[in-house]
Design a protein around this motif. Sequence first.
Motif, PDB file in Angstrom:
ATOM      1  N   ALA A 292       0.408  -1.221  -0.121  1.00  0.00           N
ATOM      2  CA  ALA A 292       0.025   0.267  -0.015  1.00  0.00           C
ATOM      3  C   ALA A 292       0.829   0.947  -0.093  1.00  0.00           C
ATOM      4  N   TYR A 293       2.209   1.138   0.974  1.00  0.00           N
ATOM      5  CA  TYR A 293       2.914   2.094   0.923  1.00  0.00           C
ATOM      6  C   TYR A 293       4.309   2.369   1.085  1.00  0.00           C
ATOM      7  N   GLY A 294       4.901   1.338   0.757  1.00  0.00           N
ATOM      8  CA  GLY A 294       6.085   1.384  -0.096  1.00  0.00           C
ATOM      9  C   GLY A 294       6.974   1.109   1.324  1.00  0.00           C
ATOM     10  N   ILE A 295       6.447   1.177   2.711  1.00  0.00           N
ATOM     11  CA  ILE A 295       7.621   1.060   3.803  1.00  0.00           C
ATOM     12  C   ILE A 295       7.747  -0.387   4.293  1.00  0.00           C
ATOM     13  N   ASP A 296       8.986  -0.906   4.379  1.00  0.00           N
ATOM     14  CA  ASP A 296       9.325  -2.570   4.980  1.00  0.00           C
ATOM     15  C   ASP A 296       8.776  -2.148   5.950  1.00  0.00           C
ATOM     16  N   LEU A 297       7.736  -2.666   6.992  1.00  0.00           N
ATOM     17  CA  LEU A 297       7.839  -2.676   8.660  1.00  0.00           C
ATOM     18  C   LEU A 297       9.057  -3.219   9.030  1.00  0.00           C
ATOM     19  N   VAL A 298       9.462  -4.277   8.731  1.00  0.00           N
ATOM     20  CA  VAL A 298      10.497  -5.258   9.549  1.00  0.00           C
ATOM     21  C   VAL A 298      11.299  -4.677   8.722  1.00  0.00           C
ATOM     22  N   THR A 299      12.064  -4.014   7.762  1.00  0.00           N
ATOM     23  CA  THR A 299      13.186  -3.413   7.573  1.00  0.00           C
ATOM     24  C   THR A 299      13.128  -2.270   8.556  1.00  0.00           C
ATOM     25  N   GLU A 300      12.212  -1.774   8.740  1.00  0.00           N
ATOM     26  CA  GLU A 300      12.785  -0.363   9.470  1.00  0.00           C
ATOM     27  C   GLU A 300      12.534  -0.524  11.311  1.00  0.00           C
ATOM     28  N   HIS A 301      12.150  -1.498  11.697  1.00  0.00           N
ATOM     29  CA  HIS A 301      11.866  -2.313  12.599  1.00  0.00           C
ATOM     30  C   HIS A 301      13.306  -2.779  13.175  1.00  0.00           C
ATOM     31  N   ILE A 302      13.943  -3.484  12.428  1.00  0.00           N
ATOM     32  CA  ILE A 302      15.177  -3.780  12.391  1.00  0.00           C
ATOM     33  C   ILE A 302      16.291  -2.714  12.560  1.00  0.00           C
ATOM     34  N   LYS A 303      16.391  -1.726  11.520  1.00  0.00           N
ATOM     35  CA  LYS A 303      17.855  -0.577  11.717  1.00  0.00           C
ATOM     36  C   LYS A 303      16.999  -0.140  12.803  1.00  0.00           C
ATOM     37  N   LEU A 304      16.077   0.254  13.725  1.00  0.00           N
ATOM     38  CA  LEU A 304      14.987   0.620  15.079  1.00  0.00           C
ATOM     39  C   LEU A 304      16.360  -0.195  16.316  1.00  0.00           C
ATOM     40  N   VAL A 305      16.081  -1.134  15.323  1.00  0.00           N
ATOM     41  CA  VAL A 305      16.774  -2.407  17.120  1.00  0.00           C
ATOM     42  C   VAL A 305      18.356  -2.173  16.357  1.00  0.00           C
ATOM     43  N   ILE A 306      18.579  -2.592  15.705  1.00  0.00           N
ATOM     44  CA  ILE A 306      19.988  -1.904  15.618  1.00  0.00           C
ATOM     45  C   ILE A 306      20.515  -0.306  15.600  1.00  0.00           C
ATOM     46  N   GLY A 307      19.969   0.301  15.770  1.00  0.00           N
ATOM     47  CA  GLY A 307      20.760   1.793  16.178  1.00  0.00           C
ATOM     48  C   GLY A 307      20.871   2.546  14.842  1.00  0.00           C
ATOM     49  N   GLU A 308      20.099   2.247  13.248  1.00  0.00           N
ATOM     50  CA  GLU A 308      20.453   2.919  12.581  1.00  0.00           C
ATOM     51  C   GLU A 308      19.354   3.792  12.757  1.00  0.00           C
ATOM     52  N   GLU A 309      18.887   5.250  11.665  1.00  0.00           N
ATOM     53  CA  GLU A 309      18.195   5.871  11.275  1.00  0.00           C
ATOM     54  C   GLU A 309      17.141   5.181  10.669  1.00  0.00           C
ATOM     55  N   TRP A 310      15.960   5.405  11.004  1.00  0.00           N
ATOM     56  CA  TRP A 310      14.573   4.345  10.018  1.00  0.00           C
ATOM     57  C   TRP A 310      14.514   5.528   9.058  1.00  0.00           C
ATOM     58  N   ASP A 311      13.011   4.865   8.174  1.00  0.00           N
ATOM     59  CA  ASP A 311      12.933   6.114   6.980  1.00  0.00           C
ATOM     60  C   ASP A 311      11.334   5.497   6.887  1.00  0.00           C
ATOM     61  N   LEU A 312      10.391   6.133   7.554  1.00  0.00           N
ATOM     62  CA  LEU A 312       8.831   5.835   7.515  1.00  0.00           C
ATOM     63  C   LEU A 312       8.474   6.792   6.468  1.00  0.00           C
ATOM     64  N   ARG A 313       8.659   7.337   5.361  1.00  0.00           N
ATOM     65  CA  ARG A 313       8.176   7.694   4.185  1.00  0.00           C
ATOM     66  C   ARG A 313       7.260   7.091   3.237  1.00  0.00           C
ATOM     67  N   LYS A 314       5.987   7.588   3.184  1.00  0.00           N
ATOM     68  CA  LYS A 314       5.461   6.884   2.754  1.00  0.00           C
ATOM     69  C   LYS A 314       6.043   6.238   0.629  1.00  0.00           C
ATOM     70  N   LYS A 315       6.293   5.736   0.046  1.00  0.00           N
ATOM     71  CA  LYS A 315       7.037   5.808  -1.215  1.00  0.00           C
ATOM     72  C   LYS A 315       5.455   6.088  -2.396  1.00  0.00           C
ATOM     73  N   HIS A 316       4.904   5.846  -1.946  1.00  0.00           N
ATOM     74  CA  HIS A 316       3.589   5.409  -2.922  1.00  0.00           C
ATOM     75  C   HIS A 316       1.811   5.001  -2.404  1.00  0.00           C
TER      76      HIS A 316
END
Length: 408
Positions: A292-316
């Motif tokens: 629906a939005y081009g956001i991979d929630l699993v990827t963004e969750h793992i980024k948060l877990v390992i201390g990296e910056e996530w990207d929650l911007r909708k791509k479409h």
Amino acid sequence: MARRALILVEGLSTMLRYVQVAQHLGLRPIVLSADPTRYDYLAPESIEAIRVDTGNFDALIRECSRLSATYDIAGITSARESFYATAGKLCRHFDLPGPNPTSIERCCDKFVQRQLLGEAGNPLPAYRLAANAADVESAAAEIGLPVIVKPAVGGGSIGVRLCRNVDELAEHTAYLLGGKHVWRSSPRILVEEFAQGPYYYADIMGDEVIGIGTGDFGPPPHFVFREITLPALLTDDEHQRISDISQSCLRALGLEWGPTCIEFRWTKLGPVVIEVNPRLGGVPGPQLVQLAYGIDLVTEHIKLVIGEEWDLRKKHSQSAAARILVPDRDGILDWIDGVSRAAAIPGVVEVKLDVEPKTPIVRKGDHRDWIGYVIAASSNLAQAKATLQRAVDFVDWSITPFPTRGEQ
């Protein structure tokens, strides 16, 4: 230089996705489990699954410490709600980013969750806590039938029933307290008002509502999903009301870190909170968000877990819908057909089966009844649902009922 690793403490339907994303991010996923054989499907990915008593916090600390001699542990998490607080405690111990374990534990106790949400003024069904059959009967009489009866701690709709009369109430209470239900804690039963109206859910990361979807269930007294759609058709005002209540729930429960999925019923009084889940929605929820939005929630969750910056911007922005495949009887699955034809339809994204022919089918009235799902996506909801229906019409199966005692 030691390779960076992601420790996964147990998991459920989203485990494979967490493993694949970790690998994509250059991490070595390592699974800790009391029973690694349940993750045999990870074998083709060459994933290390280590046997450890995941109910023993000291044992987990020892195993993570041992692994840290070989790997640079970048993060620790869990794809399973019942172990998410444990993962949070491990993060604190090893000074890694993670959720507040106290907040997770409070949220996983549905009675405590209700108390905290109510104190903050969030709209809830009437509810009572019961420890025995007499308590259940008394609570149902106070609230008024029909009522929802469920374990105070649990997930996946396991042990959740709609009780429409005193006979159903007595039957389900006897089931829960009679040794057939597996309790994750001391037996405590939540008796709730049946909040009637359309079902909605909010997918959240941090304090941001990513999307609001809707779902339909199979026949009562169970709550087994049949169809899930994202986004839900809501007015701007309706969307805002659910978003506002969602954020109020996060504040009340201290859940403004990581993923949350909040479930609602839109009653004649407006949206009522049914449950707050301190995790991603289960499969196929994350897939629908990505479509629906081009956001991979699993990827963004793992980024948060390992201390990296996530990207929650909708791509479409498009519509996605999933139909859950659920058998209509118990027995032996003879055959299942039409999968390749369904998958070939333009707009069908995935056709997933979780069973093989000759599998015994024993329905339990919860998420374990699923035998697969079909997902479709389109630029508009009507087209997505039409494509989904066309694909589902191709999928067929045959189940031979178990022989009755007289036929054996």
